[in-house]
Every structure is written in structure tokens, then in C-alpha cells.
Motif scaffolding. Structure first.
Motif, PDB file in Angstrom:
ATOM      1  N   TYR A 256       0.828  -1.207   0.000  1.00  0.00           N
ATOM      2  CA  TYR A 256       0.000   0.000   0.000  1.00  0.00           C
ATOM      3  C   TYR A 256       0.865   1.262   0.000  1.00  0.00           C
ATOM      4  CZ  TYR A 256      -2.791   3.855   1.682  1.00  0.00           C
ATOM      5  OH  TYR A 256      -3.355   5.092   1.809  1.00  0.00           O
ATOM      6  N   VAL A 257       1.884   1.271   0.868  1.00  0.00           N
ATOM      7  CA  VAL A 257       2.762   2.437   0.948  1.00  0.00           C
ATOM      8  C   VAL A 257       3.414   2.704  -0.403  1.00  0.00           C
ATOM      9  CG1 VAL A 257       4.866   3.362   1.997  1.00  0.00           C
ATOM     10  CG2 VAL A 257       3.186   2.170   3.418  1.00  0.00           C
ATOM     11  N   ALA A 258       3.883   1.646  -1.065  1.00  0.00           N
ATOM     12  CA  ALA A 258       4.515   1.816  -2.373  1.00  0.00           C
ATOM     13  C   ALA A 258       3.551   2.425  -3.378  1.00  0.00           C
ATOM     14  CB  ALA A 258       5.021   0.466  -2.883  1.00  0.00           C
ATOM     15  N   ALA A 259       2.282   2.030  -3.299  1.00  0.00           N
ATOM     16  CA  ALA A 259       1.287   2.507  -4.274  1.00  0.00           C
ATOM     17  C   ALA A 259       0.912   3.964  -4.065  1.00  0.00           C
ATOM     18  CB  ALA A 259       0.040   1.635  -4.209  1.00  0.00           C
ATOM     19  N   VAL A 260       1.029   4.469  -2.829  1.00  0.00           N
ATOM     20  CA  VAL A 260       0.652   5.865  -2.569  1.00  0.00           C
ATOM     21  C   VAL A 260       1.870   6.715  -2.208  1.00  0.00           C
ATOM     22  CG1 VAL A 260      -1.738   5.393  -1.933  1.00  0.00           C
ATOM     23  CG2 VAL A 260       0.033   5.333  -0.165  1.00  0.00           C
ATOM     24  N   SER A 261       3.047   6.270  -2.640  1.00  0.00           N
ATOM     25  CA  SER A 261       4.256   7.071  -2.469  1.00  0.00           C
ATOM     26  C   SER A 261       4.470   7.938  -3.701  1.00  0.00           C
ATOM     27  CB  SER A 261       5.470   6.165  -2.243  1.00  0.00           C
ATOM     28  OG  SER A 261       5.416   5.567  -0.964  1.00  0.00           O
ATOM     29  N   GLY A 262       5.126   9.061  -3.479  1.00  0.00           N
ATOM     30  CA  GLY A 262       5.246  10.070  -4.523  1.00  0.00           C
ATOM     31  C   GLY A 262       5.813   9.579  -5.832  1.00  0.00           C
ATOM     32  N   GLY A 263       6.882   8.769  -5.773  1.00  0.00           N
ATOM     33  CA  GLY A 263       7.498   8.300  -7.010  1.00  0.00           C
ATOM     34  C   GLY A 263       6.540   7.532  -7.884  1.00  0.00           C
ATOM     35  N   SER A 264       5.754   6.657  -7.295  1.00  0.00           N
ATOM     36  CA  SER A 264       4.779   5.880  -8.068  1.00  0.00           C
ATOM     37  C   SER A 264       3.670   6.766  -8.605  1.00  0.00           C
ATOM     38  CB  SER A 264       4.173   4.770  -7.185  1.00  0.00           C
ATOM     39  OG  SER A 264       5.156   3.855  -6.768  1.00  0.00           O
ATOM     40  N   LEU A 265       3.286   7.767  -7.813  1.00  0.00           N
ATOM     41  CA  LEU A 265       2.160   8.621  -8.211  1.00  0.00           C
ATOM     42  C   LEU A 265       2.523   9.554  -9.358  1.00  0.00           C
ATOM     43  CD1 LEU A 265       0.801   9.454  -4.647  1.00  0.00           C
ATOM     44  CD2 LEU A 265      -0.183   7.858  -6.295  1.00  0.00           C
ATOM     45  N   TYR A 266       3.667  10.250  -9.247  1.00  0.00           N
ATOM     46  CA  TYR A 266       3.961  11.207 -10.325  1.00  0.00           C
ATOM     47  C   TYR A 266       4.414  10.505 -11.605  1.00  0.00           C
ATOM     48  CZ  TYR A 266       9.133  11.375  -9.729  1.00  0.00           C
ATOM     49  OH  TYR A 266      10.481  11.090  -9.680  1.00  0.00           O
TER      50      TYR A 266
END
Length: 446
Positions: A256-266
Motif C-alpha cells: 500500500y505504501v509503495a502505491a501511494v508514495s510520490g514516485g509511483s504517483l507522479y
């Protein structure tokens, strides 16, 4: 091991950091930051009662990041002499002058930097001789092998101790750091019965050596876990509820953390894009980030950019309340840093009143997973597929061990399908969560 075992005093590290910043600014940087650190560790392992390895490590290093306008350059060195540090700065500046401009590059806003840095009780050196470490490892391994005569071999037991300190400084005037420690005891043993072999392990980890579980307890648990896996069976393919043991449930939180971390999002590489304010988990799930816990394994007063860490809800009643953003990723998203450059800090997941036995009864019939294999989570689609081993459960009771199966699902559906989280909370890391029961997943077997 005491603070005097460090090669540098705190004041010396501060002085070195100021040398870096001053040289960078005099040499044409418009902004700069640096982290200077050192670490000392010892690891002693035994196998079959004999010392197998004795390892020492003593590391030091400095990382330098400079900005020339919107151009960024980075260099590092393991030589902390003044000449080497200045050379690293010069190399970082050379890199910066040849890189493309990036509108998101730069230091955090000054008002985001930590003003007060509390002592979070993170530093507890463990004065452990090689002989004492070996004795603990031997006791741990012996306790594991004594559990059952079918435990015929060992992968070894180890006792490790590690301490470190660092100073982080930037050209906005921030200059702070602290010392930390982490120690552990672990063992893995092998069992054999009816021509089949199994292995399992256990460990204990803490910042303070006095908080570790006894070596004999660690060994006993490892032995019991190995024995219960003997004579595993395969299962036919089916759909059923799945209960993830607490130490594996932390991996789901990590997904979950990986999916809502900045790098994945931008980068648009997450299945949870634009999820802020939306329901992602079952409504009874809450996750709170608590970076300032005293002695916490994931505690930190500020992140790797010097931004103050703050306590906050990241999931409330199943709804996403916040992402995990650094200054750079926040700028790319048009948002504000959350103090998570370098990762999350002490994620505390809410749980109910059921212990592990209660969760098994709640599940009724299904799979209790105690080991996962492979890296089968696709962060772009949320598809999840992992090799697994564990136990088949019927009428709330473990029936027999199972092996050579695969569990599959989609993380988005799995998060919303969480039926319950147990009070058997895993506390040996930065993500604290109990065993997680999910309503249904596909189990691939025969």
C-alpha cells in the motif's frame, strides 16, 4: 560498544558538514545539502554449535547534493578528509552543470525543516564480546534443535549488533543528526520426515539489546515452526478466505505504501492514482503514522531532507487521508511534502480484539499463510500473485500443512476485502500490524 567507539564526535561531523556546505556555496552552488555518517557493526554466526563467521564492519561516508539553479548534481565519498569532501563537492557541481533543468529540483521550504529535534531514545550500544555473542547464538541454535528429533540440521544462528550516527546539513541553515542502534538474534533450522524436508526460522530485533527475546525462546519458536511444516500437502485449485500471518501482513502494508508514495504517483505507475479522499480499505481499517515513538524501529524526528516528521492519519475509516511524499515528488504532484523523503515511519495499523486463534475461528475454512515466495505484486495494476506455504484450516482449526501453492488476487480488492486484523501485532519493524484475514483469494494448486 559505546559512543567512544565512533571515530568522529558529533561536533566533528557537524564541522565536516559545514565545510561541505560552505565550499559548495563558494564554488557556485545556489543550494546544497550533505549527509555525513558512520556505522559500526558486529555479526557472529554459529552452525552445529561451532562458530562459523565473525564479521566486523566499520563504514563512513558522505553524500553531497548541489543545485545550480534548477540543475542537480550528486556525488559521494568514503573519505572524510577535507580535501576529499571538497573534491566530492566539485564533482557534484560538474554533474549539475551538465544536467537538464528540472523545475521540481531544490531544497524544501525553510519553514518545513525541523526546528526542534527531540531525543527519541534510539541509541543503545550493546557491549557484546565475540564470545558472549557466540554463546547466545549457540544457545539459540541448541534450543531450536532440541524441539524435536526430526530437526536434523541447521542453517545457523546469528547475533548481530549495529550502531550508527549521522549529521545532515543544508544551505538553509539546517544542521542536525543523531545516533541509532539495532540489534538482533536469529536462527533457521531444517527438519526431515518421511523423505521430505522443511525449514523455518525466527528472529528478534530491537534498538536496545535488553529488549530482545531470550535466545532460547527464539530457538524454540524456530524449531516449533519448522516441525509443524513437516509432511506438507498440495491443494486443488479453489477460491477461499486467506489469513496472512502478522509478519507477512506487514508486506501488504508495504504494498500500500509503495502505491501511494510520490514516485509511483507522479510517474503514473500506481493502481491507486488520485486515491486521496477515496475509500481504499474496508471501513474498519485505520493506519496512523507515528514517527516520534520513543525507541521505535521506524522512528525519526526528521526525514532525509531535514523536514520535520509529524504524527498523522494516513488511512481513516478506510479512506486515504495522506500520501507519502518527498519535496521533489510533492512538487511534481503540485502538493506539499509530507516528511517522507526516505520512506514511512512507524505505521500503526488498527486491529480488533481477536487473537490468532480467534481469527482462525472467524475464517472457518480457508488458508493460513506463513510463508510467501517471489515478488508478485504489480504496482501498476494491483495484481498480486505469490508462491505460498502454510496450513489448511477447517472449522476454525488447523488441519495440516500445505506447500507448493500460489495465491492470487488484486490488491485493490484485497484491501477492501479485509475482514479482520488480529491483535497479534508484529512489532519487529516499522510497520506494526496483526494477522490480516481477507475474504477471498484464488488458490492455485493441483
Amino acid at each position: 560498544m559505546s559512543r567512544s567507539h565512533f571515530s568522529y564526535t558529533r561536533d566533528q561531523l557537524i564541522s565536516l558538514s559545514q565545510t561541505v556546505i560552505e565550499h559548495a556555496m563558494k564554488s557556485g552552488a545556489t543550494a546544497a545539502d550533505t549527509e555525513i555518517s558512520e556505522g559500526i557493526g558486529q555479526n557472529v554466526s554459529v552452525r552445529q554449535g561451532e562458530i562459523e563467521t565473525i564479521e566486523y564492519n566499520k563504514d563512513k561516508g558522505a553524500g553531497v547534493t548541489v543545485y545550480v539553479g534548477q540543475r542537480r548534481g550528486h556525488a559521494s565519498t568514503s573519505d572524510l578528509s577535507e580535501a576529499a569532501l571538497k573534491s566530492a563537492v566539485d564533482k557534484a557541481l560538474t554533474i549539475a552543470r551538465y544536467t537538464a533543468e528540472d523545475e521540481a529540483a531544490g531544497l524544501p521550504d525553510a519553514d518545513k525543516l525541523a526546528q526542534n529535534v527531540p531525543d527519541l531514545d534510539l541509541y543503545h550500544p550493546w557491549a557484546l564480546t565475540v564470545e558472549e555473542a557466540a554463546a547466545r547464538a549457540q544457545a539459540c541454535e541448541a534450543a531450536a534443535l532440541a524441539v524435536d528429533k526430526r530437526l536434523t540440521n541447521s542453517e545457523g544462528a546469528g547475533v548481530s549488533t549495529h550502531t550508527s550516527q549521522f549529521i545532515f546539513a543544508n544551505s538553509l541553515g539546517f544542521c542536525n543528526g543523531y545516533a541509532g542502534s539495532r540489534h538482533g538474534i536469529s536462527v533457521a533450522v531444517i527438519g526431515e520426515d518421511k523423505g521430505g524436508m522443511q525449514r523455518d526460522y525466527w528472529y528478534t530485533s530491537a534498538r536496545n539489546g535488553n529488549d530482545l527475546d531470550a535466545p532460547e525462546m527464539v530457538g524454540r519458536i524456530a524449531g516449533e515452526r519448522t516441525v509443524r511444516r513437516l509432511n506438507g500437502r498440495k491443494l486443488d485449485t479453489r477460491t477461499c478466505p486467506v489469513l496472512f500471518e502478522a509478519q507477512l501482513a506487514t508486506g501488504l502494508v508495504g504494498n500500500y505504501v509503495a502505491a501511494v508514495s510520490g514516485g509511483s504517483l507522479y510517474r503514473q505507475s500506481s493502481f491507486l492514482l488520485d486515491s486521496l479522499g477515496k475509500t481504499v480499505f474496508a471501513p474498519h481499517i485505520n493506519i496512523r503514522e507515528m514517527p516520534l515513538l520513543h525507541g521505535g524501529l521506524g522512528s525519526a524526528p526528521f526525514d532525509s531532507e531535514g523536514v520535520a516528521c509529524v504524527e498523522r492519519d494516513v488511512v481513516k475509516n478506510g479512506v486515504v487521508e495522506g500520501y507519502f511524499l518527498s519535496t521533489y515528488s510533492a512538487k511534481k504532484l503540485g502538493m506539499t511534502t509530507t516528511g517522507n523523503a526516505g520512506g514511512s515511519h512507524n505505521l500503526i495499523v488498527s486491529h480488533g480484539d481477536l487473537d490468532l486463534a480467534g481469527l482462525l475461528r472467524e475464517m472457518g475454512t480457508g488458508l493460513f499463510v506463513t510463508e510467501l515466495l517471489g515478488h508478485g505484486a504489480n504496482m501498476v495494476t494491483g495484481d498480486y500473485s505469490r508462491g505460498a506455504a502454510g496450513f489448511w484450516v477447517e472449522n476454525g482449526e488447523i488441519q495440516y500443512p500445505v506447500e507448493e501453492i500460489t495465491i492470487a488476487g488484486n490488491l485493490a480488492e484485497m484491501f477492501k476485502g479485509i475482514v479482520a486484523i488480529g491483535k497479534d501485532v508484529e512489532r519487529r519493524g516499522s510497520k506494526q500490524v496483526g494477522s490480516i484475514l481477507i475474504d477471498r483469494m484464488t488458490l492455485a494448486g493441483n
